[in-house]
Write a protein that holds these residues in place. Structure first.
Motif, mmCIF file in Angstrom:
data_model
loop_
_atom_site.group_PDB
_atom_site.id
_atom_site.type_symbol
_atom_site.label_atom_id
_atom_site.label_comp_id
_atom_site.label_asym_id
_atom_site.label_seq_id
_atom_site.Cartn_x
_atom_site.Cartn_y
_atom_site.Cartn_z
ATOM 1 N N GLY A 27 0.618 -1.088 0.094
ATOM 2 C CA GLY A 27 0.018 -0.066 0.212
ATOM 3 C C GLY A 27 0.842 1.384 0.181
ATOM 4 O O GLY A 27 0.111 2.253 -0.476
ATOM 5 N N CYS A 77 -5.404 -2.620 0.169
ATOM 6 C CA CYS A 77 -4.087 -2.880 0.401
ATOM 7 C C CYS A 77 -3.918 -4.067 1.185
ATOM 8 O O CYS A 77 -4.469 -4.115 2.444
ATOM 9 C CB CYS A 77 -3.694 -1.527 1.029
ATOM 10 S SG CYS A 77 -3.768 0.002 0.172
ATOM 11 N N ASP A 82 -0.816 -4.836 2.601
ATOM 12 C CA ASP A 82 0.008 -4.434 3.678
ATOM 13 C C ASP A 82 0.323 -2.958 3.532
ATOM 14 O O ASP A 82 0.166 -2.355 2.361
ATOM 15 C CB ASP A 82 1.332 -5.073 3.496
ATOM 16 C CG ASP A 82 1.301 -6.659 3.861
ATOM 17 O OD1 ASP A 82 0.944 -6.994 4.915
ATOM 18 O OD2 ASP A 82 1.913 -7.361 3.051
ATOM 19 N N THR A 101 -1.360 -0.195 4.530
ATOM 20 C CA THR A 101 -2.111 0.653 4.185
ATOM 21 C C THR A 101 -1.851 2.297 4.076
ATOM 22 O O THR A 101 -1.849 2.561 5.696
ATOM 23 C CB THR A 101 -3.424 0.398 4.723
ATOM 24 O OG1 THR A 101 -3.615 -0.843 4.302
ATOM 25 C CG2 THR A 101 -4.764 1.125 4.122
ATOM 26 N N ALA A 153 -7.714 -1.268 4.135
ATOM 27 C CA ALA A 153 -6.754 -2.486 4.386
ATOM 28 C C ALA A 153 -7.675 -3.611 3.917
ATOM 29 O O ALA A 153 -8.802 -3.735 4.104
ATOM 30 C CB ALA A 153 -6.590 -2.445 5.734
#
Length: 564
Positions: free
Chosen positions: A117, A135, A137, A139, A147
């Protein structure tokens, strides 16, 4: 048992789940241990992702992007999208944000799944029309970013199977752009499914007892078709490697039976082996003897003495190398580029079986493939079922069949240039086709260097030979319209005269006009980040020629380094 018929890619997965629901489908490392999922568990997870996708107000035909390393999440997102009639746009996770944004803008992407992210702020400043970025990871604090753990519901609906027709788009896959902006290859369900089913028939030796180790990017059609969809068709298990750096350790721990590979992997293994042998003259002699006898045995030319020595040599050399790859490898499926002969002779001589294939993103991607029962590792095999091939007067390969793309997205002129009125795709590759339809790649139409004296040099072959000397990291031959050839390279030595001598030593079996007469060593490695390589690590020739134009002219102005 493998699946012989399916209506679309979603149906292929649905059938697999019903056939072997409890069999292990995938495994991946969660940071502490390897976690496995059955086909039924993957379907349940895909249903959960579909529940989240439904809330995004997406309609069949809408484009959704994915930029993620190979993982179960990649598969689940893809199957969830396919089951809803969405069109997947895969992006290379090591590409630059501006390239990703360009592809998403061109495709009109609505939603994105992003592994890292932290890239989103750079992408979002350029990408338009994206409603949501999910995302996995890292975020960021951004109004469109969320997330993955917050986006997914705790439970979902049963997996929904799509009613997509044969001509409906399944994916838009962007080419690497070695000659300009990437083009979006439109692949239908029929394109991809026909390729999967024909390939599975050609590789009938692969079964649901096999275990694949996946490490080539799923954003590349070679891995996606051969190492992903074909495994669904066969029911084979797939483990996702942690990284290239940890690939050797993963092979030993997971002990795969089949791997989808590119020659570069074996170049690295070969280099490591040679480095180890340089410390012991006895080991080097033993290794070379084992390779020579193993290769003669493969060719059916072994002598009585060869056969007496082989069991000992195989135990001391071949078995040790095979164990470094897990000890269970049955087949190595090779694509991307022809493997140099010295690598083939070495690894085949030590007990490995390679099946070469060839194709393009535009052909879903496999055009031809070797068969276990009829294998010539120096060729790229014979056409798959229902795939036609022929050559033009200049040797260019043309192909036609159900696997050929629908066209380039938003680019009718490029489509017209690539596919003629009779449906023949012009591949740009120069080939030789033997009587049994076996195909040998000999060069590229547009990459043939025509020298001032009229001699034609296919640079890829000569560059591959030069790169077999591990002192060279990168090498590119220059010579279009010139009287002699020059070489720009990145190497582990600084002496240009020595580098030129070593390059020409690798070209000793090439015609005399292929000799390198000018050389320039460059201090900066070629990478994706500096624009010299595509995400598939192909050399961007036009970029390098432009970037180092001054150095190239300086190189041709002086012959001092290559004299003698």
């Amino acid at each position: 048992m493998y699946i012989e018929q399916a209506r679309n890619l979603s149906d292929l997965f649905y059938q697999r789940v019903n056939l072997t629901p409890e069999r292990i489908a995938y495994s991946q490392f969660d940071g502490a241990s390897w976690q496995e999922m059955s086909w039924q568990q993957v379907a349940v997870e895909a249903g959960r992702w579909q529940t989240a996708l439904i809330k995004e107000d997406l309609r069949p035909g809408d484009r959704v992007a994915i930029c993620l390393k190979n993982s179960i999440e990649w598969v689940v997102y893809d199957q969830a999208a396919l089951g809803m009639g969405l069109v997947l746009v895969p992006l290379f996770y090591n590409d630059r944000p501006d390239n990703m944004a360009w592809c998403m803008n061109d495709a009109g992407v609505h939603l994105m799944l992003l592994g890292d992210g932290s890239l989103w702020p750079d992408i979002s400043s350029l990408a338009m029309g994206i409603k949501r970025c999910i995302c996995v990871d890292n975020t960021p604090d951004h109004d469109k970013a969320i997330a993955l753990k917050d986006w997914l519901p705790e439970a979902g609906q049963p997996f929904k199977q799509a009613d997509s027709g044969a001509d409906d788009l399944a994916s838009i896959v962007y080419t690497s752009g070695t000659t300009g902006r990437p083009k979006g290859v439109m692949l239908t369900h029929e394109n991809m499914l026909s390729n999967v089913l024909a390939l599975s028939e050609a590789c009938h030796e692969i079964t649901d007892q096999d275990e694949f180790l996946s490490f080539l990017p799923l954003s590349h059609m070679f891995e996606r078709t051969v190492g992903y969809y074909s495994c669904i068709c066969k029911g084979a298990k797939t483990s996702f490697a942690r990284s290239i750096l940890e690939l050797s350790e993963d092979m030993v721990n997971l002990r795969p039976t089949i791997m989808v590979c590119v020659p570069r992997i074996f170049e690295r293994i070969y280099s490591k082996v040679q480095d180890g042998l340089s410390k012991s003259a006895f080991k080097r002699v033993l290794f070379n003897k084992a390779v020579a006898i193993g290769w003669r045995r493969y060719q059916g030319k072994a002598s009585f003495v060869d056969n007496l020595l082989w069991p000992v040599l195989d135990h001391l050399v071949g078995k040790k190398l095979r164990n470094r790859l897990g000890g269970r490898i049955r087949l190595l499926l090779i694509g991307g580029a022809p493997m140099p002969s010295y690598l083939l002779e070495t690894f085949i001589g030590l007990g490995f079986t390679f099946l070469h294939g060839y194709g393009l993103t535009e052909t879903s991607p496999v055009i031809c493939f070797n068969r276990v029962s009829n294998n010539d590792p120096f060729s790229v095999g014979m056409p798959l079922r229902d795939v036609e091939v022929r050559t033009e007067a200049n040797g260019e390969l043309l192909t036609r069949g159900p696997n050929v793309m629908k066209g380039y997205w938003n680019n009718p002129e490029a489509t017209k240039d690539a596919v003629d009125e009779e449906g023949w795709l012009h591949t740009g590759d120069v080939v030789r086709i033997e009587d049994d339809e076996r195909i040998f790649i000999t060069g590229r139409v547009k990459e043939i260097i025509v020298m001032l004296n009229g001699e034609k040099v296919p640079p890829a072959d000569a560059e591959a030979a030069i790169l077999s000397d591990t002192v060279f990291q990168h090498a590119m031959i220059i010579g279009e319209g010139r009287s002699k050839l020059g070489l720009i390279a990145v190497a582990d030595i600084e002496d240009e005269a020595e580098a030129c001598k070593r390059a020409n030593a690798q070209l000793k079996d090439f015609p005399g006009f292929t000799k390198i007469s000018h050389i320039k060593l460059l201090p900066e490695p070629w990478t994706v980040e500096n624009g010299c390589l595509t995400p598939k690590l192909s050399v961007k020739r036009h970029v390098i020629e432009k970037k180092y134009a001054a150095e190239i002219e300086e190189m041709f102005a002086s012959e001092a380094a290559c004299k003698g």
